[in-house]
Write an enzyme that holds these catalytic residues in place. Structure first.
Site, PDB file in Angstrom:
ATOM      1  N   LYS A  30       0.840  -1.326  -0.004  1.00  0.00           N
ATOM      2  CA  LYS A  30       0.179  -0.218  -0.026  1.00  0.00           C
ATOM      3  C   LYS A  30       0.927   1.165  -0.013  1.00  0.00           C
ATOM      4  CE  LYS A  30      -2.293  -0.826   3.903  1.00  0.00           C
ATOM      5  NZ  LYS A  30      -1.533  -2.015   4.256  1.00  0.00           N
ATOM      6  N   ARG A 144      11.720  -6.891   5.173  1.00  0.00           N
ATOM      7  CA  ARG A 144      11.513  -5.476   4.959  1.00  0.00           C
ATOM      8  C   ARG A 144      12.749  -5.082   6.023  1.00  0.00           C
ATOM      9  NH1 ARG A 144       5.899  -2.700   4.649  1.00  0.00           N
ATOM     10  NH2 ARG A 144       5.863  -2.740   6.897  1.00  0.00           N
TER      11      ARG A 144
END
Ligand code: AMP
Length: 235
Positions: A30, A144
């Site tokens: 997103k 990440r």
């Protein structure tokens, strides 16, 4: 404003004053897509996660409340979100559209937001529900890496920094965010399932709602989003 110079090449005008909401679990991409779309539409990206992390870094009262909750992967109380979003939407740069990343995340927030934006009909909002299979989400979140200075994100396999573990933009040492560690990720996904997923039904019937396959290269996802906000495609 249209460019009226005689030799200027006509530029396609993106949807005027677009207001966009991104729904989807953590790791769906997103933030990346919201940032790209904001650049394309020339409107601000408003990320409540980024705003809260900035408050933590600045040591504000809000940051002191949000910090411990976020580290564990829990949600920050709705009334605090109402306040920060309310203040942000009153800023000048948000008067002609914005992209929301990470808000609303609960039905209470969605209802509060609807009250706040009465002038901007919800039916005109683009709502993108980005879907990605759960094993892929876990892979993305565990790999990440994050720059604590400028909040850029990288991935050890899919998007590594150019220089070992330093941020490409400011050469700060990249770290793994506390909330990207395994226990916090499990909690974030559970919060998503329980509290955010119901927003899919909430928005499906009352906005320009699109489910988007996020399990594709970012460029393919972005091309679809651009097509939709340009009014060319629908799903
Ligand atoms: P994000 O960067 O969007 O994944 O957000 C990181 C964390 O910030 C979340 O796990 C929550 O703890 C908190 N947060 C961000 N947005 C919201 C929201 N709309 N409501 C409650 N908590 C939020």
């Amino acid at each position: 404003m249209a460019d009226v110079r005689p030799n200027a090449r006509p530029r396609p005008e993106p949807t005027e004053g677009a207001r966009v909401i991104f729904l989807g679990p953590p790791g769906a991409g997103k933030g990346t897509q919201a940032g790209r779309l904001a650049g394309h539409l020339r409107i601000p990206k408003i990320s409540t996660g980024d705003m809260l992390r900035e408050a933590i870094a600045a040591g504000t009262a809000l940051g002191r409340i949000a910090g411990p909750l976020m580290e564990k992967g829990g949600l920050v109380p709705d009334d605090l979100l109402d306040r920060i979003i309310g203040e942000r939407l009153r800023m000048k740069d948000a008067q002609n559209g914005y992209i929301l990343d990470g808000f609303p995340r609960t039905l209470r927030q969605a209802e509060g937001f609807e009250g706040m934006t009465r002038g901007d009909a919800t039916e005109q909002f683009f709502v993108f529900n980005v879907e990605v299979p759960r094993p892929e989400l876990l892979k993305r979140l565990s790999g990440r890496r994050w720059c604590p200075h400028c909040q850029s994100t990288y991935h050890v396999d899919n998007n590594p920094p150019k220089d070992d573990s330093l941020c490409d933009k400011d050469r700060t040492l990249l770290i793994q965010r506390e909330d990207d560690k395994e226990t916090a990720v499990a909690r974030r996904l559970a919060e998503y399932d329980e509290r955010t997923a119901p927003l899919i039904d909430y928005y499906r019937g009352r906005s320009r709602f699109h489910t988007v396959d996020g399990y594709r290269p970012p460029d393919a996802v972005f091309a679809e989003l651009k097509g939709i906000v340009g009014g060319k495609a629908a799903s």
